[in-house]
Design a protein around this motif. Structure first.
Motif, mmCIF file in Angstrom:
data_model
loop_
_atom_site.group_PDB
_atom_site.id
_atom_site.type_symbol
_atom_site.label_atom_id
_atom_site.label_comp_id
_atom_site.label_asym_id
_atom_site.label_seq_id
_atom_site.Cartn_x
_atom_site.Cartn_y
_atom_site.Cartn_z
ATOM 1 N N MET A 1 6.425 7.293 9.364
ATOM 2 C CA MET A 1 6.540 5.835 9.384
ATOM 3 C C MET A 1 6.305 5.204 8.020
ATOM 4 N N ILE A 2 5.510 5.851 7.174
ATOM 5 C CA ILE A 2 5.170 5.252 5.888
ATOM 6 C C ILE A 2 5.550 6.200 4.757
ATOM 7 N N PRO A 3 6.499 5.807 3.910
ATOM 8 C CA PRO A 3 6.906 6.657 2.791
ATOM 9 C C PRO A 3 5.755 6.840 1.804
ATOM 10 N N ALA A 4 5.736 7.995 1.164
ATOM 11 C CA ALA A 4 4.619 8.367 0.297
ATOM 12 C C ALA A 4 4.270 7.278 -0.707
ATOM 13 N N ALA A 5 5.287 6.617 -1.247
ATOM 14 C CA ALA A 5 5.048 5.626 -2.294
ATOM 15 C C ALA A 5 4.248 4.428 -1.781
ATOM 16 N N GLN A 6 4.361 4.160 -0.487
ATOM 17 C CA GLN A 6 3.693 2.973 0.043
ATOM 18 C C GLN A 6 2.289 3.239 0.569
ATOM 19 N N VAL A 7 1.912 4.504 0.619
ATOM 20 C CA VAL A 7 0.617 4.846 1.222
ATOM 21 C C VAL A 7 -0.516 4.184 0.449
ATOM 22 N N PRO A 8 -1.355 3.376 1.121
ATOM 23 C CA PRO A 8 -2.447 2.699 0.424
ATOM 24 C C PRO A 8 -3.518 3.687 -0.019
ATOM 25 N N ARG A 9 -4.143 3.406 -1.153
ATOM 26 C CA ARG A 9 -5.202 4.276 -1.662
ATOM 27 C C ARG A 9 -6.575 3.641 -1.491
ATOM 28 N N THR A 10 -6.595 2.320 -1.443
ATOM 29 C CA THR A 10 -7.876 1.621 -1.339
ATOM 30 C C THR A 10 -7.780 0.607 -0.201
ATOM 31 N N HIS A 11 -8.922 0.002 0.123
ATOM 32 C CA HIS A 11 -8.914 -1.050 1.130
ATOM 33 C C HIS A 11 -8.052 -2.225 0.672
ATOM 34 N N ALA A 12 -8.133 -2.524 -0.627
ATOM 35 C CA ALA A 12 -7.345 -3.640 -1.151
ATOM 36 C C ALA A 12 -5.843 -3.353 -1.016
ATOM 37 N N ASP A 13 -5.472 -2.086 -1.258
ATOM 38 C CA ASP A 13 -4.068 -1.676 -1.066
ATOM 39 C C ASP A 13 -3.633 -1.943 0.375
ATOM 40 N N LEU A 14 -4.509 -1.593 1.285
ATOM 41 C CA LEU A 14 -4.182 -1.760 2.701
ATOM 42 C C LEU A 14 -3.955 -3.234 3.004
ATOM 43 N N VAL A 15 -4.835 -4.090 2.471
ATOM 44 C CA VAL A 15 -4.698 -5.528 2.694
ATOM 45 C C VAL A 15 -3.348 -6.005 2.156
ATOM 46 N N ARG A 16 -3.009 -5.565 0.940
ATOM 47 C CA ARG A 16 -1.718 -5.962 0.357
ATOM 48 C C ARG A 16 -0.553 -5.502 1.214
ATOM 49 N N LEU A 17 -0.637 -4.245 1.640
ATOM 50 C CA LEU A 17 0.449 -3.676 2.449
ATOM 51 C C LEU A 17 0.655 -4.475 3.735
ATOM 52 N N LEU A 18 -0.446 -4.804 4.389
ATOM 53 C CA LEU A 18 -0.347 -5.522 5.661
ATOM 54 C C LEU A 18 0.139 -6.952 5.451
ATOM 55 N N ARG A 19 -0.311 -7.569 4.354
ATOM 56 C CA ARG A 19 0.031 -8.979 4.128
ATOM 57 C C ARG A 19 1.447 -9.138 3.604
ATOM 58 N N ASP A 20 1.931 -8.105 2.936
ATOM 59 C CA ASP A 20 3.238 -8.176 2.307
ATOM 60 C C ASP A 20 4.328 -8.456 3.344
ATOM 61 N N LYS A 21 4.366 -7.643 4.394
ATOM 62 C CA LYS A 21 5.374 -7.852 5.449
ATOM 63 C C LYS A 21 4.681 -7.814 6.798
ATOM 64 N N PRO A 22 3.983 -8.903 7.161
ATOM 65 C CA PRO A 22 3.215 -8.879 8.415
ATOM 66 C C PRO A 22 4.088 -8.514 9.617
ATOM 67 N N GLU A 23 5.348 -8.940 9.606
ATOM 68 C CA GLU A 23 6.237 -8.683 10.751
ATOM 69 C C GLU A 23 6.368 -7.186 11.033
ATOM 70 N N ARG A 24 6.453 -6.435 9.936
ATOM 71 C CA ARG A 24 6.662 -4.994 10.060
ATOM 72 C C ARG A 24 5.498 -4.311 10.774
ATOM 73 N N TRP A 25 4.306 -4.892 10.663
ATOM 74 C CA TRP A 25 3.113 -4.218 11.187
ATOM 75 C C TRP A 25 2.644 -4.758 12.523
ATOM 76 N N LYS A 26 3.290 -5.793 13.003
ATOM 77 C CA LYS A 26 2.857 -6.374 14.284
ATOM 78 C C LYS A 26 2.801 -5.305 15.369
ATOM 79 N N GLY A 27 1.599 -5.089 15.926
ATOM 80 C CA GLY A 27 1.451 -4.104 17.007
ATOM 81 C C GLY A 27 1.559 -2.667 16.563
ATOM 82 N N ARG A 28 1.661 -2.428 15.252
ATOM 83 C CA ARG A 28 1.836 -1.049 14.789
ATOM 84 C C ARG A 28 0.548 -0.437 14.255
ATOM 85 N N VAL A 29 -0.537 -1.206 14.324
ATOM 86 C CA VAL A 29 -1.810 -0.698 13.816
ATOM 87 C C VAL A 29 -2.802 -0.595 14.971
#
Lengths: 359, 555
Positions: free
Chosen positions: A154-182
């Motif tokens: 589901m998540i390509p290697a390049a997008q894999v978050p490394r830190t908590h801040a990365d995770l926040v960015r990833l989720l906020r970037d395209k909220p639609e993509r993550w709806k119900g997926r976490v």
């Protein structure tokens, strides 16, 4: 009929009378051979644990080999069952387990703080990492990172978050993509879920941002590990937050699609805690087991099941922690009791609800 | 049976039922565990639960689910029972064992079968999505939960209705047919009304199982955040950090408060049970009703139910047991593996768990049925307050969700001195199972007894038989089929039961259910499905043998 009811009620009232915690504890023999002899004389050992019996089996087997005269009974059950069963058995004066070994860190520490545990200074104490021993009563026996897990499909290697801040960015970037997926454990219904959430909030201010980002994407909340892990494997969820690392690593061994992230800004670790109850009927055997559990031999066996050692001389025991991981252990001390304080607990849950559930 | 004997049995039963219940009642009024220190009487627990919004949401959902699943399970179960037992449906004998399948698979595991088949990335869902571009259903909605709960409880109705129908002579149906009624009319106006007691009993029981429902909502409703009473208990366990028994006890009291009026209603509806007498002194022959052109639609209905409720989820589950990965983007052909079974083989206590499960279910199940029959006989044809009292009582243990019933029974075994020696043996587990499923087993025995005309028993008395002889030589032989059915039902129920015994299990008395749950807790769904596959194979084998046995017996 009245007679029956009356006698039942009377019996009920009588029962409430027998509620004392035994406070006489036999002294530990002076030398180790004496302790071993005493343990062999006791001839038995009963362990209550929430570690799956298949994972514990090699450990028990090795202990049996070392002390053939001690018959080990290993009862695995959920941490809540373990707690309920134990306090009721002690109250009934019926004798209970000789060792309690569980991952519900707060419940284990509470039992010790409430006076149910007997002190024993393990001979392995000096070999342990700092903070692994609480007042000679509660010992940390494993180090298990709390990780972010993801499905590699589901998540390509390049997008894999490394830190908590990365995770926040990833989720906020395209909220639609993550709806119900976490997915994650529900702090309101799962004891571990709460433990992780509370310590997350205590460890770093970024946890608040994670909470906020999660709240925006409607995360799915679970009360059991099985339900959430299976949904990660199937790709129904792309990310699961704050999961027990050892379970994820075990699954990864069989299914390479499971990805495990140790956030580099901080990674919490939890420990399975062991204690010897005052009510132990085989105290010497229990002490032998405690020493064994903390020995290099047992720690190696645990590491084979991805539960990393707490000994300072063993590193990660071959579990495979990434270099430069920034571990922040959940402290084995009174702060765990603070989380059980109803006022504090309800306040934390209130914050959680506002950020996630009632959004 | 003599009066003191009857009273003795009923009193003993009442003690067994009320001991754990009274503990729960006392617990609900205390500030902490009843055995703890500094505990005082307080209404706080009631105040807390009744002012908690989540409680009302959970209660509402539970009521909706219970009503919905009863509305589905009772008609479907009744019609299927008629088709299998009274009609000339083709292939009935071979399909019938499958009817019971949903009952003997742990609902936790069966729900996962549904997720693997129909979930958002389930095998069937992905297949449909490939064809039409989207998945036209949402497995996690409340509607689906009700539908699945209803359809998986069809067997509970089926087993009651079919055993009652088996005892029904054909004379009434023949009379209807000879006056020109079509098959459908015979079913709706003659056969099914004749077994109304069995249907009503099963309706009330299914309604109750709705409150107790745990596995299905845990797996299917969790993702939507839909709480039901049983999953709400998790919240109560966690809200204070330590298990708050008083709060959980309040939930039980609420369910009991709902149970009592329901039993009252059921008794009112069945006030004139003489109407349902069908086994009379006159010999009756049983012929199957020819349903003619209805044969094929009927078969289609059965196959559709089977496909949705049993075959697809079970097949998905079994398939999953051979996969290392599945779902969106997974290549199934590359994921085939036997690893999970190999892992399972290394499980300590596996064989012991299987043996214990079978012991409790077969031998224990037979003992339970014997006990249920004895208690039913004590109450049989006795218009007494004692009998009425028992009627109200037997359903109460089932009003406790399994986890709490288990805890309360554990307390009884722990704190009552003369029970302590058996606490860590299979006997305590058998006792717990027998108690919570008492309403089930007894209703089955009783609905058969209701069908026996009093004149048969009176004839026995006139010939000089004592009450005990009448029971032994008249009543019991006449309900033999009913007892067999009850044993079968109890067997499958005990095979999958677990939560009730959880606190009573100890090393040496593990059952399959306990292994399943501890693996589930660590997320080892791989081994859970492998173990379930073995479990399913064993019980299917048992049912298959039973079918052959019955066929031989009939032949």
């Amino acid at each position: 009929m009245k007679v029956i009811l009356a006698s039942l009620i009377a019996a009920g009232l009588l029962l409430t009378g027998c509620n004392r915690v035994p406070d006489s504890v036999a002294a530990t023999p002076a030398t180790y051979p004496e302790l071993i002899a005493a343990g062999q004389r006791e001839g038995g050992l009963s362990i209550y644990s929430n570690t799956d019996s298949a994972e514990a089996e090699p450990l028990i087997e090795a202990f049996r080999k070392r002390y053939p005269g001690i018959a080990v009974e290993y009862a695995d059950q959920s941490s809540v069952e373990m707690y309920s069963r134990f306090i009721a058995e002690v109250a009934a004066g019926q004798g209970s387990a000789d060792v309690l070994w569980g991952s519900a860190m707060d419940l284990q520490l509470k039992l010790a703080a409430d006076g149910y545990a007997q002190p024993y200074h393990s001979r392995e104490s000096d070999a342990l990492l700092p903070g692994s021993n609480w007042r000679d009563m509660v010992y940390a026996t494993t180090r298990e990172p709390i990780v972010i897990a993801y499905n590699k499909r589901m998540i390509p290697a390049a997008q894999v978050p490394r830190t908590h801040a990365d995770l926040v960015r990833l989720l906020r970037d395209k909220p639609e993509r993550w709806k119900g997926r976490v997915g994650m454990l529900d702090p309101e219904r799962s004891g571990l879920g709460f433990l992780f959430y509370a310590n997350d909030m205590q460890t770093s201010p970024v946890a608040k941002d994670v909470l906020d980002a999660l709240g925006a994407i409607d995360p799915k909340l679970y009360s059991s590990n099985g339900a959430v892990l299976e949904r990660l494997v199937s790709g129904e969820h792309a990310i699961t937050y704050n999961m027990i690392g050892s379970y994820m690593l075990k699954r990864q061994k069989k299914d390479p699609n499971v990805g495990v992230i140790y956030p580099t800004d901080y990674t919490m670790t939890m420990s399975r805690l062991a204690l010897i109850p005052k009510a132990a009927r085989h105290p010497s055997a229990a002490k032998l087991f405690m020493d064994f559990l903390l020995s290099a031999e047992a720690q190696t066996l645990l590491a084979a099941n991805k539960m990393a050692p707490v000994r300072a001389d063993m590193g990660d025991g071959g579990v495979g922690f990434p270099a430069g991981a920034n571990f922040k252990p959940i402290k084995v001390d009174e702060s765990l009791l603070g989380e059980l304080d109803p006022v504090h607990r309800l306040a934390l849950l209130q914050t959680w609800r506002r950020a996630v559930r009632d959004r | 049976m003599t009066r003191p004997f009857r009273i003795g049995i009923i009193a003993a039963t009442a003690v067994a039922i009320f001991a754990p219940l009274l503990l729960v009642l006392v617990q609900s009024l205390l500030s902490g565990p009843f055995f703890g220190q500094n505990v005082h009487v307080t209404p706080d627990a009631f105040t807390y639960v009744f002012t908690d919004g989540d409680f009302w949401r959970a209660l509402r959902n539970s009521v909706i689910i219970s009503i919905g699943m009863t509305a589905i399970a009772v008609p479907v179960g009744a019609i299927l029972a008629f088709l299998f037992v009274r009609s000339d449906l083709p292939g009935a004998r071979w399909l019938e064992p499958l009817m019971l399948a949903p009952m003997f698979i742990s609902s936790l595991v069966l729900s996962f079968g549904f997720v693997i088949a129909f979930g958002p990335v389930g095998i069937v869902s992905l297949w449909v999505r490939d064809m039409i571009g989207f998945v036209p259903w949402n497995l996690y909605s409340l509607h689906w939960l009700i539908l699945i709960a209803g359809l998986t409880h069809v067997p509970h109705v089926f087993i009651y209705a079919s055993s009652a129908l088996r005892n029904l002579g054909s004379d009434v149906e023949d009379a209807a047919r000879s006056t020109g009624a079509g098959p459908l009319r015979v079913v709706l106006t003659v056969s099914l009304p004749m077994v109304r007691p069995a249907l009503l009993y099963s309706a009330v029981l299914v309604f109750f199982l709705g409150f107790e429902l745990f596995g299905l909502p845990l797996v299917l409703a969790d993702p939507q955040g839909v709480l039901v009473l049983a999953t709400y208990l998790y919240k109560l366990t966690n809200i204070l950090g330590v298990p708050s028994y008083q709060l959980m006890a309040v939930v039980v009291i609420v369910i009991v408060a709902i149970a009592l009026p329901l039993v009252f209603l059921q008794r009112k509806l069945l006030a004139t049970s003489d109407r349902y007498v069908s086994i009379k002194g006159k010999a009756g022959n049983q012929r199957r009703v020819a349903i003619g052109k209805w044969k094929w639609p009927a078969l289609a209905l059965i196959v559709a139910w089977l496909a949705f409720t049993v075959i697809l989820p079970v097949a998905a589950l079994v398939f999953r047991a051979f996969l290392s990965s599945w779902g969106e983007g997974a290549v199934l052909s590359e994921s085939l593996t036997l690893e999970h079974f190999r892992e399972l083989a290394g499980y300590p206590n596996l064989i012991r768990g299987i043996v214990n499960t079978f012991l409790v279910a077969s031998v224990g199940g037979a003992l339970s049925v014997g006990l249920y029959a004895l208690i039913s006989l004590a109450q049989h044809r006795w218009k007494s307050r004692w009998a009425t009292f028992l009627d109200y009582s037997v359903l109460l243990p089932r009003a406790m969700p399994g986890i709490i019933a288990g805890l309360a029974i554990f307390w009884v075994f722990l704190f009552v001195p003369f029970l302590q020696p058996v606490r860590s043996t299979l006997i305590s587990i058998w006792f717990a199972y027998t108690l919570v499923w008492m309403a089930y087993g007894m209703r089955l025995v009783q609905s058969s007894m209701l069908q026996i005309a009093p004149d048969l028993e009176e004839a026995g008395r006139i010939c000089g038989a004592t009450g005990a002889q009448v029971s032994r030589y008249v009543t019991l032989p006449l309900i033999r089929t009913g007892l067999m059915g009850a044993w079968l039902l109890i067997f499958v129920t005990f095979v999958r039961e677990y939560s009730t015994g959880v606190y009573l299990l100890s090393p040496g008395t593990e059952v399959i259910g306990s292994l399943l749950v501890s693996q589930w807790a660590t997320g080892a769904v791989d081994t859970v499905v492998a173990l379930s596959t073995i479990n399913i194979a064993m019980v299917m084998g048992g049912l298959f043998l039973l079918t052959i046995f019955r066929k031989k017996q009939n032949g």
